[in-house]
Design an enzyme around this catalytic site. Structure first.
Site, PDB file in Angstrom:
ATOM      1  N   GLU A  44      -6.155   9.243  12.078  1.00  0.00           N
ATOM      2  CA  GLU A  44      -5.728  10.062  10.942  1.00  0.00           C
ATOM      3  C   GLU A  44      -6.804  10.026   9.862  1.00  0.00           C
ATOM      4  O   GLU A  44      -7.220   8.947   9.433  1.00  0.00           O
ATOM      5  CB  GLU A  44      -4.424   9.517  10.341  1.00  0.00           C
ATOM      6  CG  GLU A  44      -3.196   9.766  11.156  1.00  0.00           C
ATOM      7  CD  GLU A  44      -1.937   9.279  10.432  1.00  0.00           C
ATOM      8  OE1 GLU A  44      -1.986   9.096   9.194  1.00  0.00           O
ATOM      9  OE2 GLU A  44      -0.921   9.079  11.101  1.00  0.00           O
ATOM     10  N   GLU A  55       1.947   7.881  -1.351  1.00  0.00           N
ATOM     11  CA  GLU A  55       1.078   6.714  -1.180  1.00  0.00           C
ATOM     12  C   GLU A  55       1.376   5.611  -2.186  1.00  0.00           C
ATOM     13  O   GLU A  55       1.673   5.858  -3.349  1.00  0.00           O
ATOM     14  CB  GLU A  55      -0.402   7.114  -1.317  1.00  0.00           C
ATOM     15  CG  GLU A  55      -0.817   8.314  -0.488  1.00  0.00           C
ATOM     16  CD  GLU A  55      -0.610   8.174   1.014  1.00  0.00           C
ATOM     17  OE1 GLU A  55      -0.215   7.082   1.469  1.00  0.00           O
ATOM     18  OE2 GLU A  55      -0.824   9.153   1.727  1.00  0.00           O
TER      19      GLU A  55
END
EC number: 4.2.1.20
Length: 258
Positions: A44, A55
């Site tokens: 990724e 995040e």
């Protein structure tokens, strides 16, 4: 079979994540090649964004460092083109819908496919809004990868029915980051998906040790690790390739041993 699906064809998959441009795009390029050689099945690539809502602090800080260093989407596409001359490891972008919108959705998806990317993960894209991107991804041959969280069973089933590539099972509610214990019933999530569709399921959010990776992969088809790798990039900076490679090799061995 798409290249994303092929990543799971040999057994359990280990999927590392890196933030493009942290500490530099040259180091990211070296990291991808080294991780592929260490046995990563799919990689990724995070495209940095100024407001990465999914995040935790580790990847947020990496986004800030990369953007401060002058990383742009076009520079990342150029890096992918260079990588494709060096490795055929399956690669997917992980970024935010706003990044795709601001670039122009069709232009972004077409350019990603032409550069050699295999899929796209948009963690802030609700299932109900998938239709804005799905036809374009199908047109250009990118798998638009869906995320399922520990939410209602019917929602998981609906997402699974329309999924492509693999299903990203979020092991914990909240943001990304290393966790000492993962308490979600991952096995139940995976079973729900499989009742609807024969598609690989990989687990992410919170995995940092070989034991955790093996435990999660045992209940699914693979383990995804981001924050623990990004932490090593922050710790070692330009010298991060050897420690990240050693870490990925250890994680690969734990997952592939199943």
């Amino acid at each position: 079979m798409s290249k994303v699906r092929q990543a799971f064809a040999r057994g359990k998959a280990f999927i590392p994540f890196v933030t493009c441009g942290d500490p530099s795009l040259a180091v990211t390029e070296a990291l991808v090649c080294a991780m592929a050689e260490a046995g990563a099945d799919l990689i990724e690539l995070g495209i940095p964004f100024s407001d990465p809502t999914a995040e935790g602090p580790v990847i947020q800080a990496a986004n800030e460092r990369a953007l401060a260093g002058g990383v742009t989407t076009d520079k990342i596409f150029d890096m992918v083109r260079r990588l494709r001359a060096r490795t055929d490891v399956p690669m997917v972008f992980m970024t935010y819908a706003n990044v795709v919108f601001s670039y122009g959705a069709e232009r972004f998806i077409r350019t990603a496919a032409e550069a050699g990317m295999d899929g796209l993960i948009l963690p802030d894209l609700p299932y109900e809004e998938k239709g804005e991107f799905d036809p374009l991804c199908r047109q250009y041959g990118l798998d638009l990868i869906s995320l399922v969280a520990p939410t209602s069973h019917e929602r998981v089933r609906a997402i699974a029915r329309a999924a492509e590539g693999f299903v990203y099972c979020v092991s914990s509610l909240g943001v990304t980051g290393v966790r000492s214990h993962i308490t979600t019933d991952v096995g139940a999530m995976v079973r729900l998906v499989r009742e609807e569709r024969d598609i690989p399921c990989a687990v992410g959010f919170g995995i940092s040790t070989p034991a955790q990776a093996a435990e999660m992969a045992a209940k699914s088809d693979g383990a995804i690790v981001g924050s623990a790798i990004v932490k090593l990039c922050a710790q070692y900076g330009a010298d991060c390739v050897p420690p990240v490679t050693a870490y990925v090799r250890e994680m690969v061995q734990a997952v592939h041993a199943l």
